[in-house]
Design a protein around this motif. Structure first.
Motif, PDB file in Angstrom:
ATOM      1  N   PHE A  83     111.139 -10.936   8.786  1.00 49.54           N
ATOM      2  CA  PHE A  83     109.931 -10.888   9.605  1.00 49.54           C
ATOM      3  C   PHE A  83     109.819  -9.550  10.342  1.00 49.54           C
ATOM      4  O   PHE A  83     108.762  -8.905  10.345  1.00 49.54           O
ATOM      5  CB  PHE A  83     109.950 -12.039  10.610  1.00 49.54           C
ATOM      6  N   LEU A  84     110.918  -9.112  10.960  1.00 52.59           N
ATOM      7  CA  LEU A  84     110.903  -7.852  11.708  1.00 52.59           C
ATOM      8  C   LEU A  84     110.660  -6.668  10.773  1.00 52.59           C
ATOM      9  O   LEU A  84     109.956  -5.716  11.128  1.00 52.59           O
ATOM     10  CB  LEU A  84     112.221  -7.660  12.458  1.00 52.59           C
ATOM     11  N   LEU A 130     112.331  -2.076  16.771  1.00 49.79           N
ATOM     12  CA  LEU A 130     112.440  -3.121  15.765  1.00 49.79           C
ATOM     13  C   LEU A 130     113.567  -2.824  14.770  1.00 49.79           C
ATOM     14  O   LEU A 130     114.318  -3.722  14.375  1.00 49.79           O
ATOM     15  CB  LEU A 130     111.119  -3.275  15.020  1.00 49.79           C
ATOM     16  N   GLU A 131     113.681  -1.566  14.380  1.00 46.74           N
ATOM     17  CA  GLU A 131     114.745  -1.169  13.451  1.00 46.74           C
ATOM     18  C   GLU A 131     116.123  -1.416  14.068  1.00 46.74           C
ATOM     19  O   GLU A 131     117.059  -1.866  13.393  1.00 46.74           O
ATOM     20  CB  GLU A 131     114.595   0.311  13.083  1.00 46.74           C
ATOM     21  N   VAL A 132     116.244  -1.111  15.347  1.00 40.67           N
ATOM     22  CA  VAL A 132     117.520  -1.342  16.041  1.00 40.67           C
ATOM     23  C   VAL A 132     117.849  -2.833  16.056  1.00 40.67           C
ATOM     24  O   VAL A 132     118.989  -3.245  15.823  1.00 40.67           O
ATOM     25  CB  VAL A 132     117.462  -0.789  17.485  1.00 40.67           C
ATOM     26  N   ALA A 133     116.818  -3.661  16.325  1.00 41.12           N
ATOM     27  CA  ALA A 133     117.030  -5.111  16.338  1.00 41.12           C
ATOM     28  C   ALA A 133     117.481  -5.612  14.969  1.00 41.12           C
ATOM     29  O   ALA A 133     118.376  -6.474  14.864  1.00 41.12           O
ATOM     30  CB  ALA A 133     115.744  -5.813  16.757  1.00 41.12           C
ATOM     31  N   ILE A 134     116.885  -5.063  13.919  1.00 46.31           N
ATOM     32  CA  ILE A 134     117.273  -5.446  12.552  1.00 46.31           C
ATOM     33  C   ILE A 134     118.735  -5.107  12.294  1.00 46.31           C
ATOM     34  O   ILE A 134     119.514  -5.924  11.771  1.00 46.31           O
ATOM     35  CB  ILE A 134     116.366  -4.745  11.526  1.00 46.31           C
ATOM     36  N   GLN A 135     119.140  -3.894  12.679  1.00 46.13           N
ATOM     37  CA  GLN A 135     120.514  -3.468  12.458  1.00 46.13           C
ATOM     38  C   GLN A 135     121.508  -4.337  13.228  1.00 46.13           C
ATOM     39  O   GLN A 135     122.574  -4.689  12.711  1.00 46.13           O
ATOM     40  CB  GLN A 135     120.671  -2.006  12.860  1.00 46.13           C
ATOM     41  N   SER A 163     111.544 -20.356   2.504  1.00 45.75           N
ATOM     42  CA  SER A 163     110.154 -20.450   2.053  1.00 45.75           C
ATOM     43  C   SER A 163     109.465 -21.576   2.825  1.00 45.75           C
ATOM     44  O   SER A 163     110.005 -22.680   2.933  1.00 45.75           O
ATOM     45  CB  SER A 163     110.109 -20.731   0.555  1.00 45.75           C
ATOM     46  N   PRO A 164     108.267 -21.302   3.400  1.00 50.84           N
ATOM     47  CA  PRO A 164     107.586 -20.003   3.366  1.00 50.84           C
ATOM     48  C   PRO A 164     108.253 -18.999   4.292  1.00 50.84           C
ATOM     49  O   PRO A 164     108.968 -19.393   5.209  1.00 50.84           O
ATOM     50  CB  PRO A 164     106.177 -20.356   3.865  1.00 50.84           C
ATOM     51  N   PRO A 165     108.022 -17.698   4.056  1.00 50.48           N
ATOM     52  CA  PRO A 165     108.607 -16.671   4.920  1.00 50.48           C
ATOM     53  C   PRO A 165     108.174 -16.843   6.365  1.00 50.48           C
ATOM     54  O   PRO A 165     107.085 -17.357   6.649  1.00 50.48           O
ATOM     55  CB  PRO A 165     108.069 -15.360   4.326  1.00 50.48           C
TER      56      PRO A 165
END
Length: 300
Positions: free
Chosen positions: A14-15, A32-37, A55-57
């Motif tokens: 999602f992010l 957001l990228e930092v949160a993903i990492q 599913s669903p995403p």
């Protein structure tokens, strides 16, 4: 732990989708990228672990929730929501911003699929200095209608009020892209860019008046030269010079206190107004353009 990994993967997915949206500034996208990492490191997963996908995403679930795509208001609710919106617009004109927020909120409760209602509430929230709430409403409006220029413009105003000029520029540019004929968007974009320039300039902490342009204005230079031929002003200037050289004991015409200096300035300004009122109005307009023009915007 397996269920948590599925949930973490869904959140990461999602992010990652969110980072592709133009609704975010570069700083927000970086966050957001930092949160993903962080999530990937904690749960020891990556985008390659597609077996964890749900599913669903989560993106579809969230979109359905935020835009209420699974909710269809009745015809009666739609009519009443529009009436409440119009009431909110009237409250805005009356500068009763709290009542406007209440009206828009009631409209949203009846018809949460309207980007206009969220955007109008954002405008009212900004008038109440509730800029964080305004930003959230603008994001909701953009999520519902990514091509709604006013939502980007009002987002820019809210960010500007929080001195987030770089982020505001991103939204103003998008607003101008969507509505290139809108003078307010263009004006606010220019001012935000000027604020960035002033912040990086050694003289940026000044009043923000373009003195260089003023001194290069032929009409102003000509008017100033004409005014300096005025005998009364010449006497005042002579007195100022005498004070600077001889101190308060200077002869007649010497400016012996701050009140006299203020009086001299007032006389000079008055004569400038009488000499060339059109130019003075032009200079005033130049100062006004330094402030944002969101106060006179219309509401849908």
């Amino acid at each position: 732990m397996s269920e948590l990994k599925h949930l973490a993967y869904a959140i990461i997915d999602f992010l990652r989708e969110q980072t592709k949206s133009q609704a975010w500034t570069s700083d927000e996208r970086e966050s957001l990228e930092v949160a993903i990492q962080c999530l990937e490191n904690v749960f020891k997963i990556s985008s390659q672990d597609i077996d964890l996908a749900v599913s669903p995403p989560l993106m579809e679930i969230f979109s359905a929730a935020i835009t209420k795509v699974d909710f269809t208001p009745s015809a009666q609710d739609v009519i009443r929501a529009e009436q409440l919106k119009n009431e909110g617009n009237n409250y805005i004109k009356e500068e009763n911003y709290r009542a406007a927020v209440d009206s828009y909120t009631q409209a949203i409760e009846l018809d949460p699929n309207s980007a206009v209602y969220f955007c109008n509430r954002a405008a009212a929230q900004s008038k109440l200095n509730n800029y964080t709430a305004a930003i959230e409403d603008c994001k909701r409006a953009i999520a519902i209608d990514p091509d709604y220029s006013k939502a980007y413009g009002r987002m820019g105003l809210a960010l500007t009020s929080l001195n987030k000029h770089s982020e505001a520029i991103t939204y103003y540019k998008k607003a101008v892209e969507l509505d290139p004929e809108n003078g307010t968007f263009k004006s606010n974009l220019r001012v935000a860019e000027q604020k960035i320039g002033e912040a990086s300039s050694p003289t940026g902490a000044g009043l923000g008046f373009d003195l260089a342009s003023l001194l290069n204005n032929p009409s102003f230079v000509s008017m100033a030269a004409s005014l300096m031929q005025n005998p009364q002003l010449q006497q005042l200037m002579s007195g100022m010079m005498s004070n600077a050289i001889s101190g308060p004991a200077a002869g007649v015409g010497g400016l012996t206190d701050m009140g006299s200096l203020i009086q001299a300035g007032q006389q000079f300004a008055q004569q400038m107004q009488e000499e060339n009122p059109e130019l003075i109005e032009q200079l005033r307009n130049q100062i006004r353009t330094r402030s944002f023009s969101g106060s006179n915007e219309d509401h849908s």
